[in-house]
Design a protein around this motif. Sequence first.
Motif, PDB file in Angstrom:
ATOM      1  N   ALA A   1       0.828  -1.205   0.000  1.00  0.00           N
ATOM      2  CA  ALA A   1       0.000   0.000   0.000  1.00  0.00           C
ATOM      3  C   ALA A   1       0.865   1.258   0.000  1.00  0.00           C
ATOM      4  CB  ALA A   1      -0.926  -0.007   1.206  1.00  0.00           C
ATOM      5  N   LEU A   2       1.940   1.240   0.765  1.00  0.00           N
ATOM      6  CA  LEU A   2       2.821   2.407   0.843  1.00  0.00           C
ATOM      7  C   LEU A   2       3.624   2.590  -0.450  1.00  0.00           C
ATOM      8  CD1 LEU A   2       4.029   1.939   4.516  1.00  0.00           C
ATOM      9  CD2 LEU A   2       2.701   3.877   3.657  1.00  0.00           C
ATOM     10  N   LEU A   3       4.147   1.506  -0.983  1.00  0.00           N
ATOM     11  CA  LEU A   3       4.937   1.605  -2.209  1.00  0.00           C
ATOM     12  C   LEU A   3       4.091   2.116  -3.373  1.00  0.00           C
ATOM     13  CD1 LEU A   3       7.116  -1.669  -2.046  1.00  0.00           C
ATOM     14  CD2 LEU A   3       7.788   0.670  -1.445  1.00  0.00           C
ATOM     15  N   ALA A   4       2.796   1.805  -3.331  1.00  0.00           N
ATOM     16  CA  ALA A   4       1.895   2.254  -4.396  1.00  0.00           C
ATOM     17  C   ALA A   4       1.733   3.771  -4.411  1.00  0.00           C
ATOM     18  CB  ALA A   4       0.533   1.578  -4.244  1.00  0.00           C
ATOM     19  N   GLU A   5       2.058   4.417  -3.292  1.00  0.00           N
ATOM     20  CA  GLU A   5       1.935   5.870  -3.210  1.00  0.00           C
ATOM     21  C   GLU A   5       3.150   6.604  -3.792  1.00  0.00           C
ATOM     22  OE1 GLU A   5       0.843   7.315   0.661  1.00  0.00           O
ATOM     23  OE2 GLU A   5      -0.298   5.507   1.134  1.00  0.00           O
ATOM     24  N   LEU A   6       4.227   5.897  -4.036  1.00  0.00           N
ATOM     25  CA  LEU A   6       5.423   6.520  -4.591  1.00  0.00           C
ATOM     26  C   LEU A   6       5.222   6.820  -6.070  1.00  0.00           C
ATOM     27  CD1 LEU A   6       8.139   4.216  -2.943  1.00  0.00           C
ATOM     28  CD2 LEU A   6       7.517   6.540  -2.249  1.00  0.00           C
ATOM     29  N   ASP A   7       5.903   7.832  -6.547  1.00  0.00           N
ATOM     30  CA  ASP A   7       5.822   8.206  -7.959  1.00  0.00           C
ATOM     31  C   ASP A   7       6.713   7.261  -8.765  1.00  0.00           C
ATOM     32  OD1 ASP A   7       5.900   9.281 -10.466  1.00  0.00           O
ATOM     33  OD2 ASP A   7       6.790  11.202  -9.878  1.00  0.00           O
ATOM     34  N   PRO A   8       6.131   6.337  -9.522  1.00  0.00           N
ATOM     35  CA  PRO A   8       6.953   5.331 -10.214  1.00  0.00           C
ATOM     36  C   PRO A   8       7.855   5.906 -11.291  1.00  0.00           C
ATOM     37  CG  PRO A   8       4.682   5.222 -10.970  1.00  0.00           C
ATOM     38  CD  PRO A   8       4.698   6.183  -9.821  1.00  0.00           C
ATOM     39  N   ASP A   9       7.555   7.105 -11.762  1.00  0.00           N
ATOM     40  CA  ASP A   9       8.321   7.697 -12.859  1.00  0.00           C
ATOM     41  C   ASP A   9       9.455   8.607 -12.392  1.00  0.00           C
ATOM     42  OD1 ASP A   9       6.669   6.471 -14.792  1.00  0.00           O
ATOM     43  OD2 ASP A   9       5.170   8.056 -14.513  1.00  0.00           O
ATOM     44  N   GLU A  10       9.560   8.813 -11.087  1.00  0.00           N
ATOM     45  CA  GLU A  10      10.623   9.703 -10.598  1.00  0.00           C
ATOM     46  C   GLU A  10      11.987   9.139 -10.973  1.00  0.00           C
ATOM     47  OE1 GLU A  10      12.529  11.516  -6.460  1.00  0.00           O
ATOM     48  OE2 GLU A  10      10.466  10.746  -6.418  1.00  0.00           O
ATOM     49  N   ALA A  11      12.832   9.982 -11.535  1.00  0.00           N
ATOM     50  CA  ALA A  11      14.153   9.551 -12.002  1.00  0.00           C
ATOM     51  C   ALA A  11      15.096   9.296 -10.835  1.00  0.00           C
ATOM     52  CB  ALA A  11      14.739  10.621 -12.929  1.00  0.00           C
ATOM     53  N   PHE A  12      16.058   8.424 -11.071  1.00  0.00           N
ATOM     54  CA  PHE A  12      17.060   8.156 -10.044  1.00  0.00           C
ATOM     55  C   PHE A  12      17.870   9.423  -9.788  1.00  0.00           C
ATOM     56  CE2 PHE A  12      21.079   6.673  -8.305  1.00  0.00           C
ATOM     57  CZ  PHE A  12      20.662   5.717  -7.398  1.00  0.00           C
ATOM     58  N   PRO A  13      18.122   9.758  -8.516  1.00  0.00           N
ATOM     59  CA  PRO A  13      18.863  10.988  -8.193  1.00  0.00           C
ATOM     60  C   PRO A  13      20.339  10.869  -8.582  1.00  0.00           C
ATOM     61  CG  PRO A  13      18.427   9.727  -6.200  1.00  0.00           C
ATOM     62  CD  PRO A  13      17.676   9.037  -7.297  1.00  0.00           C
ATOM     63  N   ALA A  14      20.708  11.497  -9.672  1.00  0.00           N
ATOM     64  CA  ALA A  14      22.083  11.398 -10.176  1.00  0.00           C
ATOM     65  C   ALA A  14      23.102  11.893  -9.158  1.00  0.00           C
ATOM     66  CB  ALA A  14      22.209  12.182 -11.478  1.00  0.00           C
ATOM     67  N   SER A  15      22.653  12.760  -8.222  1.00  0.00           N
ATOM     68  CA  SER A  15      23.572  13.290  -7.208  1.00  0.00           C
ATOM     69  C   SER A  15      24.105  12.194  -6.292  1.00  0.00           C
ATOM     70  CB  SER A  15      22.865  14.346  -6.362  1.00  0.00           C
ATOM     71  OG  SER A  15      21.737  13.794  -5.703  1.00  0.00           O
ATOM     72  N   GLU A  16      23.411  11.033  -6.256  1.00  0.00           N
ATOM     73  CA  GLU A  16      23.844   9.943  -5.386  1.00  0.00           C
ATOM     74  C   GLU A  16      24.912   9.068  -6.027  1.00  0.00           C
ATOM     75  OE1 GLU A  16      23.111   9.552  -2.244  1.00  0.00           O
ATOM     76  OE2 GLU A  16      21.908  11.370  -2.367  1.00  0.00           O
ATOM     77  N   LEU A  17      25.119   9.208  -7.320  1.00  0.00           N
ATOM     78  CA  LEU A  17      26.120   8.387  -7.994  1.00  0.00           C
ATOM     79  C   LEU A  17      27.517   8.742  -7.494  1.00  0.00           C
ATOM     80  CD1 LEU A  17      24.727   8.463 -11.638  1.00  0.00           C
ATOM     81  CD2 LEU A  17      24.650   6.565 -10.015  1.00  0.00           C
ATOM     82  N   GLY A  18      28.241   7.730  -7.088  1.00  0.00           N
ATOM     83  CA  GLY A  18      29.597   7.949  -6.592  1.00  0.00           C
ATOM     84  C   GLY A  18      29.679   8.460  -5.178  1.00  0.00           C
ATOM     85  N   ALA A  19      28.521   8.643  -4.518  1.00  0.00           N
ATOM     86  CA  ALA A  19      28.517   9.178  -3.152  1.00  0.00           C
ATOM     87  C   ALA A  19      28.625   8.040  -2.138  1.00  0.00           C
ATOM     88  CB  ALA A  19      27.237   9.974  -2.908  1.00  0.00           C
TER      89      ALA A  19
END
Length: 378
Positions: A321-339
């Motif tokens: 139920a909770l996961l269904a509330e997330l926006d499935p199309d939101e892009a992966f946060p590129a700022s996290e790459l390499g962090a």
Amino acid sequence: MSLPSSLALGSLRVDTPVVLAPMAGITNAAYRRLCAEQGAGLYVCEMITSRGLVEGDQHTRDMLVFDELETTRSVQLYGTDPVYVGKAAEILCAEYGVAHIDLNFGCPVPKVTRKGGGGALPWKRGLLGRILEHAVAAATPYDVPVTMKTRKGIDEDHLTYLDAGRIAQEAGAAAIALHGRTVAQAYSGEADWDAIGELAASVDIPVLGNGDIWEAADAVRMVEQTGAAGVVVGRGCLGRPWLFRDLAAAFGGEQVETLPTLGEVAAMMRRHAELLCQHMGEERGCKEFRKHVSWYLKGFAAGGQMRRSLGLVDSLAALDALLAELDPDEAFPASELGAPRGRQGSPRSKVVLPEGWLDETDGLGCVLAEDADSGTGG
């Protein structure tokens, strides 16, 4: 240099030269299965203690659970007594059918180093050799390779990694993994990849590099820079099991950087929780899953209330139920790459050691205590 496409540990061949580092409370059977579904490699069970296993401690035995599809069983063993380590290695081979045993000489946790274990133990060169010899002797009749994981040393004034490599080779170890930090650094600062290269150049057995591998490109760079035979990945895969897909592709000569949408991440979260529930039952499985939520959602826009609710989830239905509330199309946060991911902390001004520990380097006469629940990964 050309990248290695596989890893040989004695008679054991690993299709991709990538090892999942054992992490306490993380690398249980469910998580290992999840990572293995993403890409080939060697997936190590969370660390168990030799004394706990030999004395039949139920908690220790309960940790030795393997997934039905886990064909290559790998276990990290902690111990400070050569006889107990040898007996534990034999139990793992004879009763649990393991294909690989790794010895932990890298853990920086104070409750472990206080007793002379983990990353403190290689200072005692004689004791280190005896422990390795007992483990190798116990595992050899079963054709099971024994490896060791260590750090550079206790601190910059008490380095042990080159001696440890020599001792491991002489004792018959199949490989040595080096985390390029000292015990005093814990998980702070940057890993010293030059030390990994120095060790690789000084021994004939395979050296695996560990430390600051956040993306597949980091693993490639480490191997090219150090000459390591493969890599050990720990914190970099927290909330990112698909990193093993990228790693398998990279060592296969492809450049892949998986950038899953939030919907794809949610599907991975659901699969993780499902596997935990299969192995532990729904109530405990959901509780175990909670610690992973912040890692999966790191950098995404999911709000505080959603994160708090997911951190209290108690059933798969509630999770759905909770996961269904997330926006499935939101892009992966590129700022996290390499962090960096997971714990980092600050360096320690002083490593907690047994009294007089640094006075001599043999250690064969010392008797060390060993808790049945000591430690985490290295």
